[in-house]
Write a protein that holds these residues in place. Structure first.
Motif, PDB file in Angstrom:
ATOM      1  N   GLY A 215       0.719  -1.128   0.150  1.00 45.64           N
ATOM      2  CA  GLY A 215       0.006  -0.064  -0.082  1.00 45.64           C
ATOM      3  C   GLY A 215       0.828   1.198  -0.066  1.00 45.64           C
ATOM      4  O   GLY A 215       0.539   2.274  -0.707  1.00 45.64           O
ATOM      5  N   SER A 216       2.057   1.301   0.678  1.00 45.20           N
ATOM      6  CA  SER A 216       2.946   2.400   0.819  1.00 45.20           C
ATOM      7  C   SER A 216       3.445   2.622  -0.633  1.00 45.20           C
ATOM      8  O   SER A 216       3.457   3.681  -1.049  1.00 45.20           O
ATOM      9  CB  SER A 216       4.044   2.186   1.805  1.00 45.20           C
ATOM     10  N   TRP A 219       0.411   3.680  -2.861  1.00 43.72           N
ATOM     11  CA  TRP A 219       0.348   5.302  -2.406  1.00 43.72           C
ATOM     12  C   TRP A 219       1.179   6.296  -3.430  1.00 43.72           C
ATOM     13  O   TRP A 219       0.724   7.376  -3.605  1.00 43.72           O
ATOM     14  CB  TRP A 219       0.345   5.435  -1.185  1.00 43.72           C
ATOM     15  N   GLY A 223      -1.005   5.932  -6.512  1.00 41.78           N
ATOM     16  CA  GLY A 223      -2.317   6.803  -6.058  1.00 41.78           C
ATOM     17  C   GLY A 223      -3.453   6.218  -5.712  1.00 41.78           C
ATOM     18  O   GLY A 223      -3.425   4.719  -5.681  1.00 41.78           O
ATOM     19  N   GLY A 224      -4.358   6.614  -5.657  1.00 44.70           N
ATOM     20  CA  GLY A 224      -5.714   5.953  -5.215  1.00 44.70           C
ATOM     21  C   GLY A 224      -6.437   5.447  -6.302  1.00 44.70           C
ATOM     22  O   GLY A 224      -6.403   5.734  -7.437  1.00 44.70           O
ATOM     23  N   TYR A 229      -4.015  -2.097  -7.559  1.00 45.56           N
ATOM     24  CA  TYR A 229      -4.221  -2.151  -6.278  1.00 45.56           C
ATOM     25  C   TYR A 229      -5.253  -3.011  -5.678  1.00 45.56           C
ATOM     26  O   TYR A 229      -5.261  -3.993  -4.738  1.00 45.56           O
ATOM     27  CB  TYR A 229      -3.783  -0.747  -5.286  1.00 45.56           C
ATOM     28  N   LYS A 443     -12.039  10.501   0.404  1.00 46.29           N
ATOM     29  CA  LYS A 443     -10.624  10.301   1.073  1.00 46.29           C
ATOM     30  C   LYS A 443     -10.688  10.555   2.676  1.00 46.29           C
ATOM     31  O   LYS A 443      -9.984   9.860   3.544  1.00 46.29           O
ATOM     32  CB  LYS A 443      -9.530  10.858   0.480  1.00 46.29           C
ATOM     33  N   SER A 532     -10.144   0.521   1.238  1.00 48.82           N
ATOM     34  CA  SER A 532      -8.415   0.705   1.315  1.00 48.82           C
ATOM     35  C   SER A 532      -8.140   1.192  -0.164  1.00 48.82           C
ATOM     36  O   SER A 532      -7.294   1.922  -0.501  1.00 48.82           O
ATOM     37  CB  SER A 532      -7.657  -0.498   1.561  1.00 48.82           C
ATOM     38  N   TRP A 535      -7.695   4.903  -0.019  1.00 49.76           N
ATOM     39  CA  TRP A 535      -6.429   5.362   0.557  1.00 49.76           C
ATOM     40  C   TRP A 535      -5.489   4.232   0.956  1.00 49.76           C
ATOM     41  O   TRP A 535      -5.580   3.375   1.889  1.00 49.76           O
ATOM     42  CB  TRP A 535      -6.791   6.022   1.865  1.00 49.76           C
ATOM     43  N   PRO A 536      -4.580   3.712   0.063  1.00 51.30           N
ATOM     44  CA  PRO A 536      -3.874   2.531   0.247  1.00 51.30           C
ATOM     45  C   PRO A 536      -3.012   2.573   1.558  1.00 51.30           C
ATOM     46  O   PRO A 536      -2.374   1.519   1.726  1.00 51.30           O
ATOM     47  CB  PRO A 536      -2.845   2.598  -1.083  1.00 51.30           C
ATOM     48  N   LEU A 537      -2.655   3.700   2.189  1.00 51.76           N
ATOM     49  CA  LEU A 537      -2.086   3.678   3.365  1.00 51.76           C
ATOM     50  C   LEU A 537      -2.997   2.939   4.685  1.00 51.76           C
ATOM     51  O   LEU A 537      -2.378   3.196   5.759  1.00 51.76           O
ATOM     52  CB  LEU A 537      -1.613   4.945   3.945  1.00 51.76           C
ATOM     53  N   THR A 538      -4.024   2.562   4.234  1.00 48.68           N
ATOM     54  CA  THR A 538      -4.901   2.136   5.224  1.00 48.68           C
ATOM     55  C   THR A 538      -4.363   1.074   6.110  1.00 48.68           C
ATOM     56  O   THR A 538      -4.492   0.900   7.465  1.00 48.68           O
ATOM     57  CB  THR A 538      -6.346   1.521   4.624  1.00 48.68           C
TER      58      THR A 538
END
Length: 740
Positions: A215-216, A219, A223-224, A229, A443, A532, A535-538
């Motif tokens: 996810g990092s 991101w 991106g979202g 992803y 977001k 997620s 927002w991939p940093l979830t």
């Protein structure tokens, strides 16, 4: 003094860690009404006698000052009684296929058998609790808190092992990852049900490492709303779900509880219609009409509709107010009015949720289940519906209502303007602006629920209860100084004072409910699988949160809650189905979100006519079918790696079970004297002479305070006498208060 698990060598206070060999404490609440005192006293006498008949030694002490309560300390009166209960339980496990081999197959003396297969603390406490609560027909005491004769029994709880708790918290605070030894310690102290939760939490934590790292990178690079992803995240959720199904089977086999769900605890509140012969066992069983239960289970549909209507209307109304104030209204006090939706949710959401939870409890009681597990499973299903609505509905509204249908729905928000206009001077219209979609709204919502809400939940679970308990203790100290007339109730022996103070504090703690912790983790998994992609940093947020969560949950058990009854379990129960449902639903929502937001990060411009409905539906269907195919493949691959489970038989083995149970009599070490009191205690029928008392006094001078604790009251009759004296003293104190 020799070192023991509860009494470390060199300790200056024998009661600092020691639990005085207490198995359970019964918190007995006394009524303040004089008319109820006689009933409470009679029930107390009955309580002591049924415990003694079931094989328990008892000691009575006053409860916390001003609490109008007694503490009844209970322990199994003899080692042979404990060995008999353990042996019977293990035989039952073998007959139901939980154990792979019969206990003590070489017919060793039980003392030697238990040396080779010792009794864990959790096993001892579980069987002692069952002996307290089982019916008299099953040779138990039949004590069920807050029901019928035992309505004055507030709770039955084991005491915390303070030395273990200190070491537990200290070790976990210095570890990054928990190992099998840590889980085994939890299992031996708190039972398999709690151990399964921590095992699930640890497995989930390890699996989060991949989506956190991926996810990092997504991101930073993608991106979202990335298709790539979304596909990887769905694949991860499938693998985790299927892996955990395999993992919990392995743990159940490793802990010796595979199939223990077959040995279900009867529910005391079950009301049967008739008795009938079981077609498999031939035994007489209590029967309730399955058609009546099915009709009552059908009430879950209107219950779910009621949840959607009540909670949905509240969330939709606050959602609409928030959009109007934040994105349409530009008048006075806007900076303050923006908090109005949050205030409304804070006030009404807990109230409505509490009412619906009580309704769920009533409906579950109405369904009238025979066993505790079936009752709990049905209740969890209803609670999941509540939590699904309260946790996810706001995000669903933003993603699938606010964004695609905004231009159609926002003009209807003029109702707020027209309503407020009636309260303005001369009916002037409110200042507004042309509405435009807020591109960051979705977001921000996801970030709030995955970061801010986790922090708030941690504070609510750990910090707030600790602060409340400290505040209450301060108030109690002030009250104790002003109530001099009650000091006679708390003249404890110096050897017991520290111990009794600790027990009185534990009696006031809340019960630990592992269901609450499961709910948090399952809802969190839902955010990851459903949203997620926004927002991939979830996963990064959850990875940090869950490291803290494991330690805070341990702290909650050790400090903020009573020690839980060490129940057994062979899985995480109905929460497994919830995980599977959320994993499947994630494939649908991820596909829909990517389709709507991939080309434009703020999504459609509020007009549904620009959305190709057939393409959206095709994307969702394709994603779902792809999910099912991947699940089938992953399940097949993991099945090849699965360890063989235990083979179980039912009707064909029942005849053998019955024969072996009859043969077990020769191994039964339960004697008639086991229920008459512990060795060394003067029984109720023993003649007490002066010489006997002098001899006893000389012997007591040589024993430690932990043994002396159980020798202050000679049998159940003296315990009843002491308890009645304490009840009378409490009643006198209440009457003195009333006259003031």
């Amino acid at each position: 003094m020799a070192e023991t698990p509860d009494h470390p060598a060199g300790s200056s206070s024998p009661s600092k860690y020691h639990n005085f060999d207490v198995d359970y404490v019964i918190h007995y609440k006394l009524p303040t009404s004089p008319s109820e005192s006689a009933k409470a006293e009679a029930a107390f006498s009955q309580l002591i006698h049924v415990l003694a008949k079931a094989g328990f030694a008892t000691e009575v002490r006053p409860g916390k000052q001003g609490s109008n309560s007694l503490l009844v300390f209970v322990k199994l009166a003899s080692l042979p009684l404990l060995q008999s209960q353990v042996y019977r339980s293990r035989i039952q496990d073998w007959l139901y296929g939980v154990r792979t081999a019969a206990p003590n197959p070489t017919n060793l003396p039980l003392s030697r058998y238990f040396d080779s297969e010792p009794v864990t603390e959790a096993e001892r406490l579980r069987l002692a609790y069952l002996l307290i609560t089982k019916t008299k027909n099953e040779n138990g005491a039949g004590v069920t808190p807050k029901i019928g004769t035992w309505k004055y029994v507030e709770s039955i709880f084991p005491l915390h092992d303070r030395k273990f708790n200190r070491q537990w918290i200290t070790e976990w605070s210095t570890k990054y990852v928990l190992d099998e030894e840590d889980l085994t310690k939890i299992r031996d102290k708190f039972g398999e049900r709690v151990a399964f939760y921590f095992a699930f939490l640890q497995s989930y934590f390890k699996f989060l490492l991949f989506p956190a790292a991926f996810g990092s990178a997504a991101w930073l690079l993608l991106g979202g709303f990335s298709w790539f992803y979304a596909a990887v995240n769905c694949l991860w959720s499938v693998i985790f779900f299927e892996h955990w199904k395999m993992k919990e089977v392995d743990l159940a086999v490793q802990w010796g509880v595979r199939g223990v769900g077959k040995i279900q605890l009867p529910r005391p509140q079950f009301q049967f219609e008739r008795e009938s012969l079981d077609p498999v066992t031939g035994e007489i069983v209590k029967v309730y009409s399955p058609y009546k239960r099915l009709a009552r289970q059908a009430l879950q549909v209107p219950f779910a509709i009621a949840c959607v209507v009540v909670l949905g209307n509240l969330i939709v109304s606050c959602f609409a107010i928030e959009i109007f104030i934040n994105e349409v209204y530009i008048g006075l006090f806007k900076q303050y009015l923006t908090f109005l939706p949050t205030i409304l949710l804070t006030i009404f959401m807990p109230t409505f949720t509490t009412l619906l939870t009580k309704l769920a409890e009533k409906l579950t009681d109405l369904e009238n289940y025979e066993t505790v597990d079936a009752h709990q499973d049905s209740f969890v299903q209803k609670i999941f519906v509540l939590n699904f609505i309260t946790s996810y509905l706001g995000i669903f509204l933003t993603a699938f209502v606010y964004v695609p249908f905004g231009k159609i729905l926002v003009p209807y928000l003029d109702v707020f303007s027209m309503t407020a206009q009636k309260f303005t001077t001369e009916g002037k219209p409110l200042p507004t602006q042309v509405w435009q979609i807020n591109p960051d709204r979705l977001k921000k919502q996801v970030i709030y629920f995955t970061v801010t809400a986790q922090i708030v939940n941690f504070a609510t679970e750990v910090i707030v209860p600790y602060a409340k308990r400290k505040a209450f203790k301060t108030v109690e100290k002030v009250q104790a100084l002003s109530e001099k007339n009650e000091e006679g109730l708390l003249k404890d022996s110096p050897d017991e004072a520290a111990f009794l103070k600790r027990v009185r504090n534990e009696a006031e703690l809340a019960d630990y409910d592992v269901t609450i912790d499961y709910r948090e983790m399952v809802i969190q998994f839902g955010y990851l699988s459903l949203f997620s992609v926004v927002w991939p940093l979830t996963a990064c947020s959850f990875l940090i949160n869950n490291w803290v969560e494991a330690r805070s949950d341990a702290m909650k058990i050790a400090v903020n809650s009573k020690r839980p009854i060490p129940w057994r379990a062979d899985s995480i129960g109905p929460w497994l189905n919830s995980l599977g449902f959320l994993s499947w639903l994630g494939s649908l929502t991820s596909a829909a979100l990517v389709f709507l937001f991939n080309t434009n990060k703020s999504g459609p411009d509020g007009s549904p006519w620009e959305i190709s409905a057939w393409a959206l539906l095709l994307s969702i269907l394709f994603s779902e079918h792809l999910y099912l195919v991947v699940q089938f493949v992953v399940r097949g691959v993991l099945a090849k790696l699965d360890s063989p489970g235990l083979q179980k038989e039912r009707a064909e083995r029942f005849a053998m079970r019955k024969l072996l149970l009859e043969q077990m009599i020769e191994h039964d070490v339960l004697s008639a004297e086991a229920g008459k009191g512990a060795p060394g205690l003067l029984g109720s029928g023993e003649i007490i002479t002066r010489e006997a008392l002098e001899e006893e006094a000389r012997s007591l001078a040589t024993v430690g305070p932990e043994k002396l604790f159980w020798q202050r009251q000679r049998g159940p009759d003296e315990a009843v006498h002491i308890g009645r004296a304490l009840i009378a003293e409490i009643a006198t104190a209440n009457q003195t208060k009333a006259r003031r």
